[in-house]
Scaffold this motif. Structure first.
Motif, PDB file in Angstrom:
ATOM      1  N   ILE A   1       1.032  -1.196   0.048  1.00  9.62           N
ATOM      2  CA  ILE A   1       0.049   0.076  -0.066  1.00  9.62           C
ATOM      3  C   ILE A   1       0.853   1.432   0.184  1.00  9.62           C
ATOM      4  O   ILE A   1       2.069   1.227   0.304  1.00  9.62           O
ATOM      5  CB  ILE A   1      -0.976  -0.082   1.006  1.00  9.62           C
ATOM      6  N   THR A   2       0.335   2.362  -0.245  1.00 11.79           N
ATOM      7  CA  THR A   2       0.690   3.737  -0.285  1.00 11.79           C
ATOM      8  C   THR A   2       0.044   4.538   0.657  1.00 11.79           C
ATOM      9  O   THR A   2      -1.281   4.678   0.478  1.00 11.79           O
ATOM     10  CB  THR A   2       0.923   4.540  -1.432  1.00 11.79           C
ATOM     11  N   ILE A   3       0.696   5.082   1.688  1.00 13.65           N
ATOM     12  CA  ILE A   3      -0.313   6.034   2.845  1.00 13.65           C
ATOM     13  C   ILE A   3       0.138   7.339   2.418  1.00 13.65           C
ATOM     14  O   ILE A   3       0.802   7.788   2.064  1.00 13.65           O
ATOM     15  CB  ILE A   3       0.464   5.413   4.107  1.00 13.65           C
ATOM     16  N   LYS A   4      -1.190   8.038   1.876  1.00 13.39           N
ATOM     17  CA  LYS A   4      -1.254   9.414   1.484  1.00 13.39           C
ATOM     18  C   LYS A   4      -1.821  10.276   2.640  1.00 13.39           C
ATOM     19  O   LYS A   4      -2.918   9.543   3.110  1.00 13.39           O
ATOM     20  CB  LYS A   4      -2.021   9.743   0.295  1.00 13.39           C
ATOM     21  N   THR A   5      -1.645  11.403   2.901  1.00 13.42           N
ATOM     22  CA  THR A   5      -1.968  12.036   3.998  1.00 13.42           C
ATOM     23  C   THR A   5      -3.089  13.353   3.289  1.00 13.42           C
ATOM     24  O   THR A   5      -3.111  13.233   2.307  1.00 13.42           O
ATOM     25  CB  THR A   5      -0.742  12.977   4.603  1.00 13.42           C
ATOM     26  N   GLY A   6      -3.530  13.994   4.446  1.00 13.95           N
ATOM     27  CA  GLY A   6      -4.635  14.904   3.934  1.00 13.95           C
ATOM     28  C   GLY A   6      -5.928  14.474   3.960  1.00 13.95           C
ATOM     29  O   GLY A   6      -6.409  13.566   4.248  1.00 13.95           O
ATOM     30  N   VAL A   7      -6.780  15.400   3.485  1.00 13.20           N
ATOM     31  CA  VAL A   7      -8.190  15.307   3.500  1.00 13.20           C
ATOM     32  C   VAL A   7      -8.719  13.978   2.840  1.00 13.20           C
ATOM     33  O   VAL A   7      -9.491  13.143   3.289  1.00 13.20           O
ATOM     34  CB  VAL A   7      -9.141  16.474   3.032  1.00 13.20           C
ATOM     35  N   ASN A   8      -8.110  13.625   1.740  1.00 15.63           N
ATOM     36  CA  ASN A   8      -8.351  12.523   0.831  1.00 15.63           C
ATOM     37  C   ASN A   8      -7.374  11.474   1.038  1.00 15.63           C
ATOM     38  O   ASN A   8      -7.225  10.580   0.193  1.00 15.63           O
ATOM     39  CB  ASN A   8      -8.387  12.822  -0.669  1.00 15.63           C
ATOM     40  N   GLY A   9      -6.669  11.545   2.237  1.00 11.02           N
ATOM     41  CA  GLY A   9      -5.652  10.531   2.174  1.00 11.02           C
ATOM     42  C   GLY A   9      -6.167   9.266   2.817  1.00 11.02           C
ATOM     43  O   GLY A   9      -7.324   8.916   2.860  1.00 11.02           O
ATOM     44  N   GLY A  10      -5.320   8.334   3.018  1.00 12.65           N
ATOM     45  CA  GLY A  10      -5.577   7.085   3.459  1.00 12.65           C
ATOM     46  C   GLY A  10      -4.655   5.983   2.916  1.00 12.65           C
ATOM     47  O   GLY A  10      -3.715   6.476   2.149  1.00 12.65           O
ATOM     48  N   GLY A  11      -4.982   4.795   3.019  1.00  9.54           N
ATOM     49  CA  GLY A  11      -4.177   3.690   2.370  1.00  9.54           C
ATOM     50  C   GLY A  11      -4.741   3.244   1.177  1.00  9.54           C
ATOM     51  O   GLY A  11      -5.634   2.869   0.794  1.00  9.54           O
ATOM     52  N   ILE A  12      -3.634   3.591   0.222  1.00  8.24           N
ATOM     53  CA  ILE A  12      -4.054   3.057  -1.448  1.00  8.24           C
ATOM     54  C   ILE A  12      -3.266   1.733  -1.489  1.00  8.24           C
ATOM     55  O   ILE A  12      -2.099   1.721  -1.545  1.00  8.24           O
ATOM     56  CB  ILE A  12      -3.823   4.326  -2.245  1.00  8.24           C
ATOM     57  N   VAL A  13      -4.137   0.699  -2.228  1.00 12.87           N
ATOM     58  CA  VAL A  13      -3.569  -0.432  -2.493  1.00 12.87           C
ATOM     59  C   VAL A  13      -2.769  -0.328  -3.765  1.00 12.87           C
ATOM     60  O   VAL A  13      -3.190   0.322  -4.887  1.00 12.87           O
ATOM     61  CB  VAL A  13      -4.829  -1.541  -2.835  1.00 12.87           C
ATOM     62  N   ASN A  14      -1.416  -0.837  -3.824  1.00 12.27           N
ATOM     63  CA  ASN A  14      -0.503  -0.979  -4.873  1.00 12.27           C
ATOM     64  C   ASN A  14      -0.839  -1.985  -5.733  1.00 12.27           C
ATOM     65  O   ASN A  14      -1.182  -3.269  -5.204  1.00 12.27           O
ATOM     66  CB  ASN A  14       0.655  -0.943  -4.352  1.00 12.27           C
ATOM     67  N   ALA A  15      -0.524  -1.721  -7.129  1.00  9.53           N
ATOM     68  CA  ALA A  15      -0.418  -3.094  -8.023  1.00  9.53           C
ATOM     69  C   ALA A  15       0.709  -3.893  -7.635  1.00  9.53           C
ATOM     70  O   ALA A  15       1.831  -3.634  -7.239  1.00  9.53           O
ATOM     71  CB  ALA A  15      -0.296  -2.551  -9.369  1.00  9.53           C
ATOM     72  N   LEU A  16       0.453  -5.260  -7.632  1.00 10.92           N
ATOM     73  CA  LEU A  16       1.450  -6.230  -7.300  1.00 10.92           C
ATOM     74  C   LEU A  16       2.423  -6.489  -8.533  1.00 10.92           C
ATOM     75  O   LEU A  16       2.244  -6.574  -9.422  1.00 10.92           O
ATOM     76  CB  LEU A  16       0.885  -7.527  -7.005  1.00 10.92           C
ATOM     77  N   THR A  17       3.782  -6.474  -7.964  1.00 10.71           N
ATOM     78  CA  THR A  17       4.707  -6.614  -8.941  1.00 10.71           C
ATOM     79  C   THR A  17       5.716  -7.810  -8.563  1.00 10.71           C
ATOM     80  O   THR A  17       5.688  -8.011  -7.355  1.00 10.71           O
ATOM     81  CB  THR A  17       5.330  -5.154  -9.361  1.00 10.71           C
ATOM     82  N   THR A  18       6.625  -7.790  -9.441  1.00 12.12           N
ATOM     83  CA  THR A  18       7.732  -8.815  -8.914  1.00 12.12           C
ATOM     84  C   THR A  18       8.914  -8.155  -8.064  1.00 12.12           C
ATOM     85  O   THR A  18       9.539  -8.870  -7.474  1.00 12.12           O
ATOM     86  CB  THR A  18       8.694  -9.050 -10.192  1.00 12.12           C
ATOM     87  N   HIS A  19       8.740  -6.880  -7.858  1.00 13.98           N
ATOM     88  CA  HIS A  19       9.395  -6.283  -6.666  1.00 13.98           C
ATOM     89  C   HIS A  19       9.188  -6.809  -5.532  1.00 13.98           C
ATOM     90  O   HIS A  19      10.310  -7.099  -4.728  1.00 13.98           O
ATOM     91  CB  HIS A  19       9.265  -4.727  -6.864  1.00 13.98           C
ATOM     92  N   GLN A  20       7.773  -6.743  -5.117  1.00 11.36           N
ATOM     93  CA  GLN A  20       7.553  -7.551  -3.912  1.00 11.36           C
ATOM     94  C   GLN A  20       8.068  -8.787  -3.672  1.00 11.36           C
ATOM     95  O   GLN A  20       8.476  -9.181  -2.679  1.00 11.36           O
ATOM     96  CB  GLN A  20       6.109  -7.354  -3.493  1.00 11.36           C
ATOM     97  N   VAL A  21       7.898  -9.708  -4.679  1.00  7.42           N
ATOM     98  CA  VAL A  21       8.464 -11.117  -4.855  1.00  7.42           C
ATOM     99  C   VAL A  21       9.759 -11.272  -4.581  1.00  7.42           C
ATOM    100  O   VAL A  21      10.349 -12.127  -3.712  1.00  7.42           O
ATOM    101  CB  VAL A  21       7.988 -11.841  -6.031  1.00  7.42           C
ATOM    102  N   SER A  22      10.725 -10.596  -5.013  1.00 12.15           N
ATOM    103  CA  SER A  22      11.953 -10.767  -5.175  1.00 12.15           C
ATOM    104  C   SER A  22      12.903  -9.748  -4.367  1.00 12.15           C
ATOM    105  O   SER A  22      14.177  -9.861  -4.231  1.00 12.15           O
ATOM    106  CB  SER A  22      12.769 -10.191  -6.798  1.00 12.15           C
TER     107      SER A  22
END
Length: 241
Positions: free
Chosen positions: A63-84
């Motif tokens: 996830i990416t955490i964004k701050t501000g009024v419209n912030g919150g946790g945004i789900v990231n697209a899964l890539t091979t980066h997380q795997v490797s």
């Protein structure tokens, strides 16, 4: 989507539940996690515990955490980066021994070579031959062509993984070859004879692929990895002494 977290391991359970929701596709890339207030209620947890769990998920790249009024946790697209990522760090900082790395490569790359023989098309053979031509050019440059020939060697190994067509092999080998130069730079003697042996090995491997000799390609790649690892281990021992 979420249940009350297990109170005896509440932090780990919050991380696990959100991670599983992402990996199972219940939370799609680009979607927002429920607001913090709702998550606290769902998990029956404190704000501090929840925020720490979200930071862990962000560190994992989920996830990416964004701050501000419209912030919150945004789900990231899964890539091979997380795997490797973990394997990348282990190799980058040489936490894997030469022997263990070679043992793994011998097994995996032998299989990859066999698959490449079975699945290679005419254009794949042409690409391998173009890489051989590049390797020969750098071989003729002598010692000054060392780094470029090693780079082409890596490209040829990755080309075989691409031809084999299995994305898992490709992802893992990409991580290895993005970092293996650290072992070569430290332990592989920079001798022209080694370059000639390396080039000859590549020629034999490509010839086996072209002729459809899967078993031969398998053995050639294993022998190639074994011999050059032996050179590095011997050099490593000499440096210790």
């Amino acid at each position: 989507m979420f249940r009350e977290a297990k109170q005896n391991r509440i932090f780990q359970d919050v991380v696990h539940q959100i991670q599983e929701a992402i990996l199972q596709g219940k939370l799609k890339a680009g979607s927002k996690l429920p607001p913090e207030r709702e998550l606290k209620e769902m998990f029956k947890t404190s704000r501090g515990t929840l925020r720490e769990a979200l930071r862990v998920l962000e560190q994992k790249g989920l996830i990416t955490i964004k701050t501000g009024v419209n912030g919150g946790g945004i789900v990231n697209a899964l890539t091979t980066h997380q795997v490797s990522e973990s394997l990348d760090l282990l190799i980058r900082y040489q936490r894997i021994s030469l022997r263990d790395l070679a043992e793994f490569r011998e097994g995996v790359e032998g299989i990859v070579a066999s698959l490449a023989v079975e699945r290679a098309k005419n254009e794949d053979i042409k690409h391998l031959k173009r890489l051989l031509a590049d390797a020969k050019t750098h071989l003729e440059e002598g010692a000054s062509g060392w780094d470029e020939l090693i780079r082409v060697d890596n490209q040829l190994h990755m080309a075989l993984a691409h031809i084999a067509g299995n994305p898992i092999y490709k992802w893992v080998l990409r991580t290895i070859y993005d970092n293996i130069h650290r072992y070569f730079d430290q332990f592989l003697p920079r001798e022209e004879e080694i370059l000639r042996e390396n080039y000859q090995d590549l020629c034999e491997i490509v010839k086996a692929v072209e002729k459809g000799q899967a078993a031969q390609a398998h053995l050639l790649v294993q022998d190639h990895v074994y011999r050059f690892n032996r050179l590095m281990e011997e050099n490593q021992e000499q440096k210790k002494n």
